[in-house]
Design an enzyme around this catalytic site. Structure first.
Site, PDB file in Angstrom:
ATOM      1  N   HIS A   9      23.149  20.427  78.874  1.00  0.00           N
ATOM      2  CA  HIS A   9      22.662  21.485  77.984  1.00  0.00           C
ATOM      3  C   HIS A   9      21.559  20.963  77.061  1.00  0.00           C
ATOM      4  CE1 HIS A   9      23.190  24.128  74.305  1.00  0.00           C
ATOM      5  NE2 HIS A   9      22.994  25.010  75.258  1.00  0.00           N
ATOM      6  N   HIS A  51      14.170  25.754  72.722  1.00  0.00           N
ATOM      7  CA  HIS A  51      15.256  26.736  72.749  1.00  0.00           C
ATOM      8  C   HIS A  51      14.902  28.089  72.141  1.00  0.00           C
ATOM      9  CE1 HIS A  51      19.080  28.686  71.449  1.00  0.00           C
ATOM     10  NE2 HIS A  51      19.404  28.357  72.681  1.00  0.00           N
TER      11      HIS A  51
END
Length: 301
Positions: A9, A51
């Site tokens: 991640h 992100h």
């Protein structure tokens, strides 16, 4: 043979600032099945691995380009060219109001020399390492906020798919899973843009779990928040919602997010979290900031 997959991640983000090349190289060495790329377009249409559509909570943009903030006080990736973005330093995620690091025990904020990079640069790193090591670690891109991109005159889905295709990621056989929270856009990727990639519908709200049969018409997998799988504890044992079972009936793989060893909440240890979700709830894979820990755990099963 263990078929459950490990997705790094934002790279090895438990150890190095998220989505930096260093975090990706470290993740690669930990042998996950896939490494994730969140994508936002620059002003000149380069997919940047970051992100959020804003820059201010992982870079020093407020110091370098103080005059470039929008009326809401935020700095947007889409307002900067790739060359300008290269001038920024990337740091561990922090709260823009207090300046405090979000995960206090991770890599120290403001230290090191980390930069933003493009999807192309990251693919070349991963494919290059696949060539030099003989491994076949995949990529797991996510297009962020396609509606915002459309409002700013940009088609992030098409631009990203074209780049993936150029690098050989075209079908479900290729080591690429493509994800998005926006269901309309992900369906468009399958129908209008005619992608044959493995598509994963991300979800975060309870009402979305009622739409699984529609998701299954265009997606191959489901990416829920892990808490959507947990129901309650009875006599010390977890009971689960029907989400995993319902997804499997529709032939959807299920890859929940995000397993963090330093943010356990419902669990007494990271091992318990992994045991409960992988083997009691029967998920197919998971996103983790600590890919080494998940790889080691699954290797012992």
């Amino acid at each position: 043979m263990n078929t459950k997959i490990v997705i790094a991640h934002r790279g090895a983000s438990g150890y190095l600032p998220e989505h930096t090349m260093e975090a990706k190289a470290m993740a690669y060495a930990m042998n996950p099945d896939y490494i994730e790329q969140d994508l936002v377009l620059s002003k000149d249409d380069v997919p940047i691995v970051i992100h959020d559509i804003e820059l201010d909570d992982v870079t020093d943009v407020a110091q370098k380009f103080p005059e470039r903030k929008r009326e809401d006080g935020r700095f947007y990736v889409v307002d900067f060219t790739f060359d300008e973005l290269q001038q920024l330093n990337v740091t561990e995620r922090f709260n823009t109001k207090t300046g405090e690091q979000v995960y206090p025990n991770r890599f120290p904020k403001g230290k090191g020399n980390f930069k933003l990079h493009s999807l192309q640069q990251e693919i070349e790193l991963i494919q290059g390492l696949n060539a030099s090591t003989g491994k076949n670690i995949g990529i797991y891109p996510e297009i962020k906020n396609p509606r915002f991109h459309h409002e700013n005159g940009k088609d992030i889905a098409k631009i990203t798919l074209d780049i993936l295709s150029e690098y050989g990621y075209k079908t479900k056989k290729d080591k690429c899973m493509f994800q998005c929270f926006d269901a309309k856009e992900l369906e468009r990727v399958r129908t209008e843009l005619q992608s044959d990639l493995f598509l994963v519908q991300l979800i975060e709200f309870p009402e979305e779990t009622k739409q699984l049969s529609h998701f299954a018409t265009y997606a191959d997998g489901l990416g829920p928040w892990y808490k959507q799988i947990l129901d309650k504890k009875v006599d010390g044992k977890w009971q689960f919602t029907t989400l995993v079972e319902d997804a499997h009936k529709l032939k959807l793989q299920i890859h929940p997010y995000t397993f963090r060893a330093d943010q356990l909440e419902e669990f007494s240890s990271f091992e318990e979290m992994m045991q409960v979700l992988f083997f009691e709830a029967n998920i197919d894979g998971a996103f983790t900031d600590f890919p080494d820990k998940m790889v080691q755990f699954l290797a012992k099963q």
